[in-house]
Design an enzyme around this catalytic site. Sequence first.
Site, PDB file in Angstrom:
ATOM      1  N   CYS A  62       0.530  -1.103   0.068  1.00  0.00           N
ATOM      2  CA  CYS A  62      -0.035   0.037   0.121  1.00  0.00           C
ATOM      3  C   CYS A  62       1.028   1.372   0.023  1.00  0.00           C
ATOM      4  CB  CYS A  62      -0.944   0.036   1.139  1.00  0.00           C
ATOM      5  SG  CYS A  62      -0.268   0.106   2.851  1.00  0.00           S
ATOM      6  N   HIS A  99      -1.897  11.554  15.773  1.00  0.00           N
ATOM      7  CA  HIS A  99      -2.369  10.783  14.789  1.00  0.00           C
ATOM      8  C   HIS A  99      -1.566   9.917  14.140  1.00  0.00           C
ATOM      9  CE1 HIS A  99      -4.843   9.438  11.391  1.00  0.00           C
ATOM     10  NE2 HIS A  99      -3.746   9.934  10.454  1.00  0.00           N
ATOM     11  N   HIS A 102      -4.341   4.357  10.221  1.00  0.00           N
ATOM     12  CA  HIS A 102      -5.722   3.741  10.508  1.00  0.00           C
ATOM     13  C   HIS A 102      -5.372   2.323  10.504  1.00  0.00           C
ATOM     14  CE1 HIS A 102      -6.920   7.671   8.649  1.00  0.00           C
ATOM     15  NE2 HIS A 102      -8.072   7.259   9.362  1.00  0.00           N
ATOM     16  N   ASP A 106      -7.760  -6.372   7.051  1.00  0.00           N
ATOM     17  CA  ASP A 106      -7.044  -7.042   5.819  1.00  0.00           C
ATOM     18  C   ASP A 106      -5.836  -7.416   6.009  1.00  0.00           C
ATOM     19  OD1 ASP A 106      -6.017  -4.791   5.413  1.00  0.00           O
ATOM     20  OD2 ASP A 106      -6.894  -4.470   3.376  1.00  0.00           O
ATOM     21  N   ARG A 114      -4.386  -4.884   9.839  1.00  0.00           N
ATOM     22  CA  ARG A 114      -3.063  -4.040   9.019  1.00  0.00           C
ATOM     23  C   ARG A 114      -3.159  -2.711   9.632  1.00  0.00           C
ATOM     24  NH1 ARG A 114      -3.390  -0.593   4.264  1.00  0.00           N
ATOM     25  NH2 ARG A 114      -5.683  -1.728   4.126  1.00  0.00           N
ATOM     26  N   CYS A 116      -1.990   0.496   9.184  1.00  0.00           N
ATOM     27  CA  CYS A 116      -1.397   1.441   8.143  1.00  0.00           C
ATOM     28  C   CYS A 116      -0.902   2.625   8.661  1.00  0.00           C
ATOM     29  CB  CYS A 116      -2.253   1.515   7.061  1.00  0.00           C
ATOM     30  SG  CYS A 116      -2.000   2.284   5.644  1.00  0.00           S
TER      31      CYS A 116
END
Length: 126
Positions: A62, A99, A102, A106, A114, A116
């Site tokens: 990704c 932050h 997310h 999956d 995951r 990410c």
Amino acid sequence: MDDKTIDWRTKLTPEAFKVCCEKGTERPFTGAFWDHSEVGTYHCVCCDTPLFRSDTKFDAGCGWPSFFEPLRSEVIRETRDTSHGMIRVEVMCDSCGAHLGHVFPDGPPPTGLRYCINSVSLTFHN
């Protein structure tokens, strides 16, 4: 961010400030850690809390660093994110509220998750 006494604009790079404090996202395949493979621990760029071990990192394709579990569940705070017309789960550093990115359902075993994570929200320690 939780600690209002720190001037995050002076501590962080402009991109890290945008991501960590304003819930931005770095462009995929541009961060320092998306294809990083050294052995060690990834920490919060803001407060240096250890967040992820390198042995939980995997290539999700990704363009962002992806992990299947945090170092401990207590280091990550999750909240529902409905921005950009999507429903996602935002992950933040529980210590300072930065932050990070997310989490998606999956990922690989054993968790199927995951995480990410934006590279600019992390530092790395061997």
